[in-house]
Design a protein around this motif. Structure first.
Motif, mmCIF file in Angstrom:
data_model
loop_
_atom_site.group_PDB
_atom_site.id
_atom_site.type_symbol
_atom_site.label_atom_id
_atom_site.label_comp_id
_atom_site.label_asym_id
_atom_site.label_seq_id
_atom_site.Cartn_x
_atom_site.Cartn_y
_atom_site.Cartn_z
ATOM 1 N N SER A 1 -2.245 5.867 6.356
ATOM 2 C CA SER A 1 -0.868 6.053 5.896
ATOM 3 C C SER A 1 -0.316 4.775 5.280
ATOM 4 N N GLU B 1 0.870 4.309 1.321
ATOM 5 C CA GLU B 1 2.225 3.878 0.947
ATOM 6 C C GLU B 1 2.250 2.483 0.339
ATOM 7 N N GLU C 1 1.666 -0.387 1.829
ATOM 8 C CA GLU C 1 2.364 -1.299 2.730
ATOM 9 C C GLU C 1 1.542 -2.520 3.127
#
Length: 325
Positions: free
Chosen positions: A310, A314, A316
Motif C-alpha cells: 500500500s 501511494e 509514500e
C-alpha cells in the motif's frame, strides 16, 4: 509454508489481488537438478511486484504465483547469501540480461516472499558479514539496476556529473548513493520537497524541483520515470551526453521524444535492464569495501506485506521497503 502471493490480476485495484497465506514448500514439488533452496531472512519490495498484481509480465496460467524478486538468507549449507533474481537459460553463455529466454523470479518461477525459495545454484552470491540481511535484500533488483546503469551501461567515471530523476524510488536512491561513493557530482529532482531534502542527506550535491532548469548541463541522466521527465532529461544533457533508461513508472508514451535534439546534439539513449551475477558480486564487494549502504524506508514482518504494498502504491516510501521473516 507462509507466503505472499497473487492469485488473480486487477489493473485498477492491485491490492485486491494480493494474498497472504500458505503455499507449497519448494521441496514438496522437487527442486530441479542444479537448483538449491534458500531460507529467506529478508526480502525487499519492488514496483515489479505491483506490476505483477496488475498482470504485467505475469501470465494467468502461472497463477497462483509467490511474489518477490529479492532475498537474502541462508543456503542449504548455512552460508549467508544474496539471491540473484535473473533466471537465464542453463545453456546461455555470457550476459544473462541479454538472454531472450530470461525471466525474473516471480514471473515463471515462484518468488522470494516466502519462508523458502528455490533458485539455480549459480544465482547464489555470498553475503559479507558487514551487510545485514535487510541491507543485502535491497540489492538484487533496485541496487543492481542502479549499479549497471551507472557503471556498465552509463560508463560514468569519477568527476562526471549525473542527474537522477525522481529521487525517492528504490533505484533512484541507490543511484544517488552509489554515484556519490564513486566520486560523481550528483544532481537530483523530485516533485516532493521532503524527498529533495532527503536526497541531499543521501549525498546529492544539489536538488531541484522536477522540470526545473539546471545550472549546468550534465554528462548523463539516470532515467526511471519515463513520460513525466523524458523531455527534461534530454534537455539537461550536454552535447554528446547520454541518457540511461531502465523504467517508465509514469508511463512509456512520451509527448515529445526530442528526436531533433537527440541527433543534433549527438546524444546517446541507452537501455539498461537489471544486471548480471558478476555485477551483483561486484556491487556487494563495493558496499563491503566502501561502507555505503542501502537506504531502507521501513522494515515490516512478511505477515504485514499488504501495508508495504500500500505504501509503494501511494508513493509514500523513500528508499526500500523490506519484509523480514
Amino acid at each position: 509454508m507462509f507466503a505472499v502471493y497473487a492469485d488473480r490480476f486487477s489493473k485498477d485495484d492491485p491490492l485486491s489481488a494480493l494474498q497472504v497465506g500458505e503455499r507449497p514448500d519448494p521441496a514438496d514439488g522437487g527442486v530441479p537438478d542444479g537448483w538449491t533452496t534458500v531460507t529467506v531472512k529478508a526480502a525487499s519490495l519492488n514496483h515489479h511486484d505491483l506490476f505483477s498484481l496488475r498482470g504485467v509480465g505475469l501470465r494467468a496460467e502461472a497463477l497462483p504465483m509467490i511474489l518477490g524478486c529479492d532475498a537474502a538468507g541462508y543456503d542449504e549449507d548455512g552460508n549467508e547469501v544474496v539471491v540473484h533474481a535473473v533466471i537465464s537459460d542453463p545453456a546461455w553463455v555470457g550476459d544473462e540480461t541479454l538472454d531472450p529466454k530470461r525471466s525474473l523470479l516471480s514471473e515463471r518461477y515462484q518468488g522470494t516472499f516466502a519462508e523458502r525459495v528455490a533458485v539455480p545454484r549459480r544465482n547464489v552470491v555470498p553475503k559479507p558479514a558487514s551487510l545485514s540481511f535487510e541491507e543485502a535484500a535491497c540489492l538484487p533488483t533496485a541496487w543492481l539496476t542502479a549499479y549497471r546503469m551507472l557503471f556498465t551501461r552509463g560508463e560514468l567515471r569519477a568527476g562526471e556529473t549525473v542527474l537522477v530523476q525522481g529521487a525517492g524510488g528504490g533505484v533512484a536512491t541507490a543511484v544517488i548513493t552509489l554515484a556519490r561513493a564513486a566520486g560523481l557530482r550528483v544532481l537530483a529532482t523530485s516533485r516532493d520537497e521532503s524527498k529533495r531534502a532527503r536526497a541531499l542527506e543521501l549525498g546529492a550535491h544539489e536538488v531541484f524541483e522536477s522540470g526545473a532548469r539546471l545550472p549546468v548541463k550534465v554528462d548523463a541522466v539516470m532515467e526511471t520515470v519515463g513520460k513525466a521527465t523524458w523531455s527534461h532529461s534530454i534537455r539537461s544533457l550536454r552535447p554528446g551526453g547520454r541518457i540511461v533508461t531502465s523504467g517508465t513508472t509514469s508511463g512509456p508514451d512520451v509527448d515529445d521524444a526530442e528526436l531533433t535534439r537527440i541527433f543534433f546534439l549527438q546524444l546517446s539513449v541507452v537501455g539498461s535492464t537489471m544486471g548480471t551475477r558478476a555485477e551483483l558480486a561486484s556491487l556487494v564487494s563495493l558496499l563491503d569495501a566502501s561502507g555505503a549502504r542501502p537506504l531502507i524506508d521501513r522494515t515490516l514482518p512478511m505477515t504485514e506485506a499488504r501495508a508495504g504494498f500500500s505504501a509503494m502504491l501511494e508513493g509514500e516510501q523513500f528508499g526500500k521497503i523490506v519484509f523480514t521473516r
